[in-house]
Write an enzyme that holds these catalytic residues in place. Structure first.
Site, PDB file in Angstrom:
ATOM      1  N   LEU A 532      -9.078   6.725  -5.925  1.00  5.01           N
ATOM      2  CA  LEU A 532      -9.069   5.536  -6.775  1.00  5.01           C
ATOM      3  C   LEU A 532      -9.266   4.278  -5.940  1.00  5.01           C
ATOM      4  CD1 LEU A 532      -6.026   6.354  -9.074  1.00  5.01           C
ATOM      5  CD2 LEU A 532      -8.424   6.314  -9.739  1.00  5.01           C
ATOM      6  N   GLY A 533      -8.810   4.323  -4.716  1.00  7.93           N
ATOM      7  CA  GLY A 533      -8.929   3.130  -3.888  1.00  7.93           C
ATOM      8  C   GLY A 533      -8.114   3.290  -2.625  1.00  7.93           C
ATOM      9  N   GLY A 535      -5.122   1.476  -0.554  1.00  7.03           N
ATOM     10  CA  GLY A 535      -4.107   0.438  -0.557  1.00  7.03           C
ATOM     11  C   GLY A 535      -3.826  -0.019   0.865  1.00  7.03           C
ATOM     12  N   GLY A 536      -2.822  -0.874   1.003  1.00 11.29           N
ATOM     13  CA  GLY A 536      -2.480  -1.378   2.316  1.00 11.29           C
ATOM     14  C   GLY A 536      -2.046  -0.266   3.262  1.00 11.29           C
ATOM     15  N   PHE A 537      -1.425   0.769   2.706  1.00  8.08           N
ATOM     16  CA  PHE A 537      -0.834   1.791   3.577  1.00  8.08           C
ATOM     17  C   PHE A 537      -1.544   3.129   3.515  1.00  8.08           C
ATOM     18  CE2 PHE A 537       2.655  -1.016   2.168  1.00  8.08           C
ATOM     19  CZ  PHE A 537       2.710  -1.757   3.324  1.00  8.08           C
ATOM     20  N   GLY A 538      -2.577   3.213   2.713  1.00  6.69           N
ATOM     21  CA  GLY A 538      -3.289   4.475   2.635  1.00  6.69           C
ATOM     22  C   GLY A 538      -4.026   4.614   1.320  1.00  6.69           C
ATOM     23  N   VAL A 540      -5.302   6.019  -2.412  1.00 12.29           N
ATOM     24  CA  VAL A 540      -4.683   6.403  -3.672  1.00 12.29           C
ATOM     25  C   VAL A 540      -5.650   7.315  -4.413  1.00 12.29           C
ATOM     26  CG1 VAL A 540      -3.671   5.580  -5.824  1.00 12.29           C
ATOM     27  CG2 VAL A 540      -3.526   4.185  -3.766  1.00 12.29           C
ATOM     28  N   LYS A 554      -0.304   8.291  -4.203  1.00 11.81           N
ATOM     29  CA  LYS A 554      -0.474   7.335  -3.112  1.00 11.81           C
ATOM     30  C   LYS A 554      -0.063   8.017  -1.823  1.00 11.81           C
ATOM     31  CE  LYS A 554       1.497   2.901  -1.739  1.00 11.81           C
ATOM     32  NZ  LYS A 554       2.336   1.799  -2.248  1.00 11.81           N
ATOM     33  N   ASP A 651       5.593  -9.594  -2.978  1.00  5.56           N
ATOM     34  CA  ASP A 651       4.144  -9.465  -2.829  1.00  5.56           C
ATOM     35  C   ASP A 651       3.455  -9.434  -4.193  1.00  5.56           C
ATOM     36  OD1 ASP A 651       1.793  -9.360  -1.459  1.00  5.56           O
ATOM     37  OD2 ASP A 651       1.881  -7.198  -1.078  1.00  5.56           O
TER      38      ASP A 651
END
Ligand SMILES: *[C@@H]1O[C@H](CO)[C@@H](O)[C@H](O)[C@H]1NC(C)=O
Ligand SMILES: *[C@@H]1O[C@H](CO)[C@@H](O)[C@H](O)[C@H]1NC(C)=O
Ligand SMILES: *[C@@H]1O[C@H](CO)[C@@H](O)[C@H](O)[C@H]1NC(C)=O
Ligand SMILES: *[C@@H]1O[C@H](CO)[C@@H](O)[C@H](O)[C@H]1NC(C)=O
Ligand SMILES: *[C@@H]1O[C@H](CO)[C@@H](O)[C@H](O)[C@H]1NC(C)=O
Ligand SMILES: *[C@@H]1O[C@H](CO)[C@@H](O)[C@H](O)[C@H]1NC(C)=O
Ligand SMILES: *[C@@H]1O[C@H](CO)[C@@H](O)[C@H](O)[C@H]1NC(C)=O
Ligand SMILES: *[C@@H]1O[C@H](CO)[C@@H](O)[C@H](O)[C@H]1NC(C)=O
Ligand SMILES: *[C@@H]1O[C@H](CO)[C@@H](O)[C@H](O)[C@H]1NC(C)=O
Ligand SMILES: *[C@@H]1O[C@H](CO)[C@@H](O)[C@H](O)[C@H]1NC(C)=O
Length: 796
Positions: A532-533, A535-538, A540, A554, A651
């Site tokens: 799906l995309g 993220g900041g940490f890995g 998804v 995630k 955030d």
């Protein structure tokens, strides 16, 4: 004592006298009665049929019926009281009631066991006559062609020549044949034959009055279409099919009236035609449909297994026993088989159920398909669901049965290709094989003594490995089998944040732990197609469970230094939060280095996907934008005030506002969130994390954060949503362009110019102005000047 022995004796004498004293007429008139005690009967004029009492079963049950008088072997063609049997012959009788109806009475019961049940009869002049075609008729003595009632219109399991089988158009009351339960019990069985109610001019055989398992084919002039046997009889029988405004029916007659025929629906579910051509021969079976008993629906009942043996077609699988002992004796399997030991699935302390393989069977049809699973997975899918009672698998998938199993058939000879089915049984069933196990253990013991410690070592080792494997199974779940729907439903239904908070207080959230293997299977091995995309940490991924539910997975990347702490933070914190405007964490997975979070899936991605894209932003009309702003406010209010802890998100930004299928906003990504004490108004951190453009000045510059820093971010969000512009695009050093721009417009009374012009002006400009006002109040430089989320009154 004397009376007790005298009674059967008297009965016996009367039985002998019966031949001499039975009423040798075909008619019963008012004032006369037939008594079961005297074994009275009437016979048709040609002495072909007889009407009287007969008994069946042990202890005997008595019925009033009609049977062939002369033919060898009793052949009942009609029964009056098939549903309500008589048990005391000494006081049972058929007679006329005051109002002219025929009634069947026992003892001093006022309610008849059976009655012709008609109104407005000429009460003094009715009589009943048994005709030579087997029809029992209630008519007017003074005008014998006035017929009030006839047994042909109330058939049981037999269709006689001259009788009409079909239905009235007006009431759609079917004249149908219904099987006996078994040869000793004429009460209505599960099989029936009737005209297709859908007016397709054909007859159907049904199980339980609903499941069609055989069709005659439509009427074609002289016979029914898929019924060639009938055509072969056309020179003996004259079949006809009549459909007019009043009724639709089929009837038949014999060209030579000294011959006989009848149709019978058996308690095995077949329709059969018998013929009697001359006195030299007995009755013989001309044809039967369906041809094979294997085509009769549910012949062997629930859990019964059919196999090709006409004298003994049904059996019970291991672990089951016949529903009643009459079953094997009378071949009445409608009750099917019962478990000897109930399943223990609901009982967590009990030993686990297991599966018994039944090889080479045709599979019952009512299965549910699970497409992506293998043999072991299929077994797991069944064992984890208490409603699952059996499973089977093939190369392309897994099949699961719930409720009951009907139509199991064991194959022995060629033709159909069989499959194996695994039937769930209670652990207690295993004990039956214990006797054999003892022998095995004795042999093992002898071997151990003989071969010494080497073997012992081996045994210990292997059992330890087994234990270990079992431990793993117990702690982590198979996500594919999980059903999150009720959980999610509850959250989305609960509209009141306070209610929700209270509910939360009672039940502590328990975060399910899933196995890596199952999460991998759900996401198709973390395939790029499912991504799906990032993220900041890995990355998804999107995953799909067996029941079709979608999830977001995630993965916290191993390289990201922030990973572990964020992971702990997020799982501990968010598992305890439940609000419809917060994205829901459904579970997690920790195996080796892998750390994975499972979220509810949001089909409409995130807010930034729409808001800052020139074409997509058109999908966010004013109504949707207001709905989103309102939702974010509710979610944030819950975090700050109504959840068990006071939580600062730290955030808040459009990419962390996810949208579900109905464009409901949900705040996500709690990797940086902090819990603060109720009295604590401000905290300080040395590690400033967050996103520029949304961070309040005191946090960005000095690391001070409080609920007011979230309020600042919320203000920025409001202004971005209203304007459709990104704050950071205007960010240069310390001047926040969008914010100061908005402030200038406000000051000059031109705030409408801030609104996103690409979607036209809102009809509710005053509300939008209020949002801009709130946004500006929230982004004030000093935290104490900003309102709390509680103060923010979102305009409706
Ligand atoms: C009874 O049968 C006889 C001959 O068997 C016949 O003459 C008579 O008319 C019949 N009676 C009725 C009422 O059918
Ligand atoms: C029937 O007959 C009885 C006695 O024979 C008589 O009292 C009664 O009035 C009659 N009923 C009718 C409806 O004819
Ligand atoms: C006898 O009954 C039939 C059928 O109900 C009717 O058509 C006929 O008119 C009746 N005859 C007399 C004399 O009442
Ligand atoms: C009659 O038609 C309805 C609707 O088409 C169908 O659901 C039903 O199964 C049909 N009944 C039979 C006995 O064929
Ligand atoms: C037969 O049908 C009735 C409803 O028409 C249903 O309640 C009952 O469970 C069915 N029996 C079986 C054995 O399925
Ligand atoms: C067959 O039966 C129908 C209706 O019952 C009748 O009209 C027809 O005459 C009969 N045919 C023969 C050859 O008896
Ligand atoms: C009618 O059937 C009887 C008995 O089978 C037989 O004896 C007789 O010859 C048949 N009559 C005709 C016309 O076929
Ligand atoms: C059919 O079942 C009966 C009763 O169990 C048994 O004696 C017989 O051998 C079976 N026949 C076949 C062909 O299996
Ligand atoms: C194999 O199982 C699937 C369901 O998982 C089913 O759709 C399919 O018909 C089965 N194939 C055979 C040959 O039975
Ligand atoms: C299963 O049934 C088929 C066909 O009826 C037969 O050929 C085969 O030998 C059977 N297999 C087993 C293992 O009984």
């Amino acid at each position: 004592m004397g009376i007790n022995t005298a009674k059967p004796f008297l009965f016996f004498v009367l039985l002998l006298l019966r031949a001499y004293f039975s009423i040798a007429v075909d008619t019963l008139s008012k004032g006369q009665s037939l008594s079961a005690m005297n074994t009275d009967s009437i016979s048709s004029n040609g002495s072909i049929f007889e009407l009287g009492f007969f008994k069946r079963g042990t202890p005997p049950k008595f019925y009033l019926g009609i049977w062939f008088k002369r033919l060898v072997g009793e052949r009942i063609v009609w029964i009056a009281n098939k549903e309500k049997h008589l048990s005391d012959p000494s006081s049972s009788r058929l007679e006329f009631s005051e109002d002219g109806n025929l009634v069947l009475l026992e003892g001093s019961y006022k309610m008849p066991f059976w009655s012709t049940n008609l109104q407005n009869l000429p009460s003094n002049s009715t009589e009943a006559v048994l005709r030579d075609d087997g029809n029992f008729v209630l008519r007017d003595r003074s005008n014998v062609s006035a017929i009030f009632w006839e047994s042909f219109n109330h058939p049981t399991n037999t269709w006689r020549p001259g009788a009409k089988l079909g239905m009235d158009k007006a009431g759609k009351v079917p004249k149908q044949l219904i099987s006996w339960k078994n040869s000793e019990n004429p009460s209505p069985g599960v099989f029936s034959l009737r005209l297709d109610p859908n007016e397709s001019n054909q007859f159907i055989l049904e199980w339980n009055r609903s499941q069609v398992y055989w069709r005659s084919g439509v009427w074609k002039g002289k016979s029914f279409n898929s019924f060639p046997e009938m055509r072969g009889l056309n020179h003996i029988c004259n079949f006809s099919f009549v459909s007019n405004e009043k009724e639709t029916y089929s009837t038949y007659s014999l060209y030579n009236t000294s011959r006989m025929s009848q149709f019978l629906i058996t308690s095995n579910g077949q329709i059969q035609q018998y013929m009697w051509l001359s006195s030299a021969e007995p009755w013989f079976l001309f044809w039967a449909q369906p041809n094979s008993l294997s085509d009769v629906y549910a012949l062997c009942g629930p859990f019964g297994i059919y196999h090709d043996n006409t004298s003994h077609p049904c059996d019970c699988p291991k672990g089951f026993e016949p529903f009643s002992d009459t079953q094997t004796r009378l071949n009445d399997w409608s009750g099917g088989c019962l478990r000897r030991h109930p399943l223990q699935c609901e009982n967590r302390n009990a030993k686990k159920d297991w599966f018994q393989k039944i090889p080479n069977t045709t599979l019952p049809i009512n299965w549910k398909a699970y497409s992506t699973v293998g043999a072991r997975r299929c077994e797991l899918a069944c064992i984890n669901s208490c409603s699952c009672i059996a499973y089977a698998h093939n190369n392309s998938g897994c099949m699961i049965w719930e409720g009951t199993l009907l139509n199991l058939q064991r194959l022995s000879d060629g033709g159909k290709v069989g499959q194996d089915i695994y039937l769930r049984l209670a652990a207690d069933e295993r004990q039956n094989t214990k006797g054999n196990k003892w022998i095995v253990w004795v042999i093992v013991a002898v071997l151990v003594l003989a071969t010494g410690p080497l073997l012992c070592l081996f045994l210990c080792f292997s059992s330890k490995r087994k234990l270990k494997r079992r431990g793993e199974e117990a702690s982590s779940n198979d996500i594919l089998l999980y059903d999150f729907s009720t959980e999610l439903q509850a959250i989305n239904d609960a509209t009141n944040t306070r209610d929700n908070a209270k509910k939360k207080g009672k039940k502590d959230a328990e975060l399910p732990l899933f196995s890596y293997e199952s999460v991998s299977a759900a996401t198709n091995n973390f395939s790029t197609a499912n991504k799906l995309g990032e993220g900041g940490f890995g990355p998804v991924y999107k995953g799909k469970l067996l029941k079709g539910q979608e999830i977001a997975v995630k993965m916290l990347s191993k390289r990201s230094g922030q990973g572990l702490e964020e992971f702990r933070n997020e799982t501990i914190l968010i598992a305890k939060l439940q609000h419809r405007n917060l994205v829901r964490l459904l579970g997690c997975c920790v195996e080796g280095d892998e750390k994975i979070l499972i979220y509810e899936y949001m089909s409409n991605k995130s807010l930034d996907f729409y808001l800052f894209d020139p074409t997509m932003k058109r999908m966010l009309d004013w109504k949707t934008r207001i709905h989103i702003m309102e939702g974010i406010a509710q979610g944030l209010l819950y975090l700050h005030q109504y959840s068990r802890f006071r939580i600062i998100h730290r955030d808040l930004k459009p990419s962390n506002i996810l949208l579900d299928s109905e464009m409901n906003p949900k705040i996500s990504d709690f990797g940086m969130a902090r819990i603060v004490g109720d009295n604590e108004t401000q905290s300080k951190t040395n590690r400033i994390v967050g996103t520029y453009g949304y961070m309040s000045p005191e946090y960005a510059l000095r690391g001070l954060y409080s609920v007011k820093s979230d309020v600042f971010s919320f203000g920025v969000l409001l202004l971005e949503i209203v304007s459709g512009k990104k704050n950071t695009c205007f960010y240069n050093n310390e001047s926040l362009y969008l914010l100061s721009h908005a402030w200038e417009l406000w000051r000059d009374g031109r705030s409408l110019e801030l609104m996103d012009s690409t979607i036209g002006y809102p009809s509710c400009t005053s509300i939008m102005v209020r949002y801009i006002n709130i946004g500006l109040l929230c982004v004030q430089k000093s935290p104490s000047d900003r309102p709390t989320m509680h103060d923010v009154k979102i305009p409706q």
